[in-house]
Write a protein that holds these residues in place. Structure first.
Motif, short mmCIF file in Angstrom:
data_model
loop_
_atom_site.label_atom_id
_atom_site.label_comp_id
_atom_site.label_asym_id
_atom_site.label_seq_id
_atom_site.Cartn_x
_atom_site.Cartn_y
_atom_site.Cartn_z
N GLN A 1 33.86 45.23 36.35
CA GLN A 1 34.68 44.24 36.72
C GLN A 1 34.73 45.39 38.10
OE1 GLN A 1 38.56 43.41 35.20
NE2 GLN A 1 39.00 43.73 37.11
N ILE B 1 36.68 46.10 41.71
CA ILE B 1 37.93 44.45 41.13
C ILE B 1 38.39 44.95 41.15
CG2 ILE B 1 38.58 42.78 40.76
CD1 ILE B 1 35.52 41.05 40.21
N SER B 2 39.81 45.47 41.69
CA SER B 2 41.31 46.36 40.94
C SER B 2 41.79 45.08 39.60
CB SER B 2 43.03 45.63 41.87
OG SER B 2 41.91 46.62 43.06
N ALA C 1 36.31 36.79 34.59
CA ALA C 1 36.93 35.76 34.45
C ALA C 1 36.30 34.70 32.88
CB ALA C 1 37.81 35.16 35.33
N GLY D 1 40.94 33.94 41.73
CA GLY D 1 40.12 34.69 42.32
C GLY D 1 38.93 33.49 43.63
N LEU E 1 43.09 41.96 37.53
CA LEU E 1 43.32 40.99 37.21
C LEU E 1 44.43 40.56 35.72
CD1 LEU E 1 39.86 39.66 38.76
CD2 LEU E 1 41.44 40.66 40.37
N PRO E 2 44.66 39.09 36.36
CA PRO E 2 45.47 38.74 35.12
C PRO E 2 44.52 38.01 34.18
CG PRO E 2 46.42 37.17 37.72
CD PRO E 2 45.39 38.46 38.16
N ASN F 1 43.02 39.61 32.84
CA ASN F 1 42.82 41.24 31.78
C ASN F 1 43.84 41.19 30.36
OD1 ASN F 1 41.08 42.41 34.98
ND2 ASN F 1 39.82 42.74 33.49
N ASN G 1 42.42 31.47 35.81
CA ASN G 1 41.69 32.87 36.47
C ASN G 1 40.47 32.32 37.52
OD1 ASN G 1 43.80 35.26 35.01
ND2 ASN G 1 43.05 34.36 34.10
N TYR H 1 34.70 37.38 41.22
CA TYR H 1 35.63 36.90 40.40
C TYR H 1 35.32 36.74 39.03
CZ TYR H 1 38.71 39.31 43.78
OH TYR H 1 39.52 40.51 44.20
#
Length: 405
Positions: free
Chosen positions: A66, A71-72, A38, A28, A74-75, A77, A24, A34
């Motif tokens: 985040q 930041i929207s 992560a 980013g 993310l995977p 999360n 991750n 990011y």
């Protein structure tokens, strides 16, 4: 709260978390924010089983950071699902409810993160706030909130089910251990009871024969030889029985041969040789008793005669009455007690009665184990003092012990 994990478990969690962080973090790009998110999610994933409380706290810190970074989702999360699972499966009761509340709070944070930027460009000023665009945003927010809550609750519920399953397994294991301990304790009690019956009876016979041989001396060599022969025979039998019982203590094996009603004649002969005058009486038609009932009858008679040998008047008869009924055996053993002596207080207590020790308790337990009951006490009816043991033993162990003899 730090849980104890094996080296393999801890290594597995760290490796998975490190791989999750690298995948991750690289996805980013070169943005430091990011990498920070992560790393936080990877750290929460690494310690989820080691310390569920700390893992949930780290996940929340990373999620709020985040949001602060703008930041929207993310995977990375998705690690929150594993954290919620671990907090429910391995955490305390309070932590489980904190995690439950976090499912809705986290869903709210995700909803606001995704919806707020849309609201800024979709909602028009003034009287158009509740227009079609606003309703579309509200529907989107509701869908996001419900979907996120469902995902979090599913993970939380899965952890709860695993916890219940693990507790049920531990309860079954504890029940098995408790059952094994109960069986072992019952076996120890049984062996102790048999040991008492064998040793107490044999030593009483030996003492009585030894006293007789000592008093006779050279006056009656034949009687002395007979007494010594009885002592030797009794000691050998006791030694053999004790060896069987000790072997049962050391090893798990089937019970050795147990005495039955057929062995009562030899018991009576042995006790008569020790100085008792035994009168055997029988009424009714004998019934075929089971092995457990026969053993109980033998041990009760043996203990009663041993007590009579130790406490009763030797010149008085000991009566053993077998009263057979259609349901079982009404057994009564009666022996005369030593005469009473007047004390300084003027009272005339009964002397010579057996104390309520292991012998009487063992007889009572033996009768109860085969569905019967036993009473023992002094009977002063008829002017004399006799110690009477009365036992009711049903033909079958399942028969109601309250059936009158």
């Amino acid at each position: 709260m730090i849980r104890k994990l094996s080296s393999a478990q801890l290594t597995f969690d760290i490796v998975i978390a490190l791989a999750w962080f690298l995948i991750n973090g690289v996805a980013g790009g070169i943005r430091l924010s990011y990498f920070a998110v992560a790393f936080g999610m990877g750290a929460a994933l690494a310690i989820r089983r080691l310390s569920p409380t700390l893992s949930l706290a780290v996940a929340w810190v990373a999620s709020l950071a985040q949001v602060g970074f703008g930041i929207s989702p993310l995977p990375a999360n998705l690690a929150i699902l594993a954290v919620l699972f671990a907090t429910t499966a391995y955490g305390s009761r309070a932590l489980r409810w904190v995690a439950f509340a976090s499912t809705f709070l986290g869903a709210g944070v995700i909803t606001l993160t995704l919806v707020l930027p849309t609201v800024g460009g979709a909602v028009l000023p003034g009287d158009t706030v509740w227009g079609p665009d606003a309703l579309a945003v509200a529907r989107s927010a509701l869908v996001i909130f419900v979907g996120s809550s469902a995902a979090f609750l599913l993970s939380w519920t899965a952890g709860l089910l695993v916890r219940i399953w693990r507790q049920a397994r531990e309860n079954r294991r504890a029940a098995v251990v408790a059952t094994e301990e109960m069986v072992a304790e019952q076996e120890r009690v049984r062996i102790a009871r048999d040991m008492h019956d064998v040793v107490a009876h044999s030593l009483a016979v030996v003492v009585a024969q030894a006293d007789g041989a000592r008093y006779l001396g050279s006056k009656d060599p034949a009687a002395t030889d007979a007494a010594l022969a009885t002592i030797a025979t009794t000691a050998r039998e006791a030694l053999s029985d004790v060896r069987v019982l000790l072997a049962q203590l050391r090893h798990s094996q089937d019970d050795g041969p147990q005495p039955t009603l057929v062995d009562l004649d030899r018991l009576f002969e042995q006790m008569r040789g020790s100085g008792l005058t035994i009168v055997q009486q029988t009424s009714g038609t004998p019934l075929p008793l089971g092995t457990g009932q026969q053993l109980a009858v033998y041990r009760i008679v043996q203990e009663s005669l041993t007590n009579a040998l130790r406490h009763a008047e030797r010149d008085q008869e000991v009566t053993v009455h077998f009263g057979w009924t259609v349901h079982g055996l009404d057994l009564t053993i009666s022996s005369a007690l030593a005469p009473a002596k007047t004390t300084r207080t003027g009272r005339t207590p009964i002397v010579g009665a057996p104390a309520a020790g292991h012998g009487l308790a063992g007889m009572t337990e033996r009768a109860a184990l085969v569905g019967g009951h036993l009473t023992a006490g002094v009977d002063t009816a008829g002017g004399g003092s006799r110690f009477v043991v009365h036992a009711w033993l049903p033909e079958r162990a399942g028969l109601d012990s309250a059936v009158p003899a």
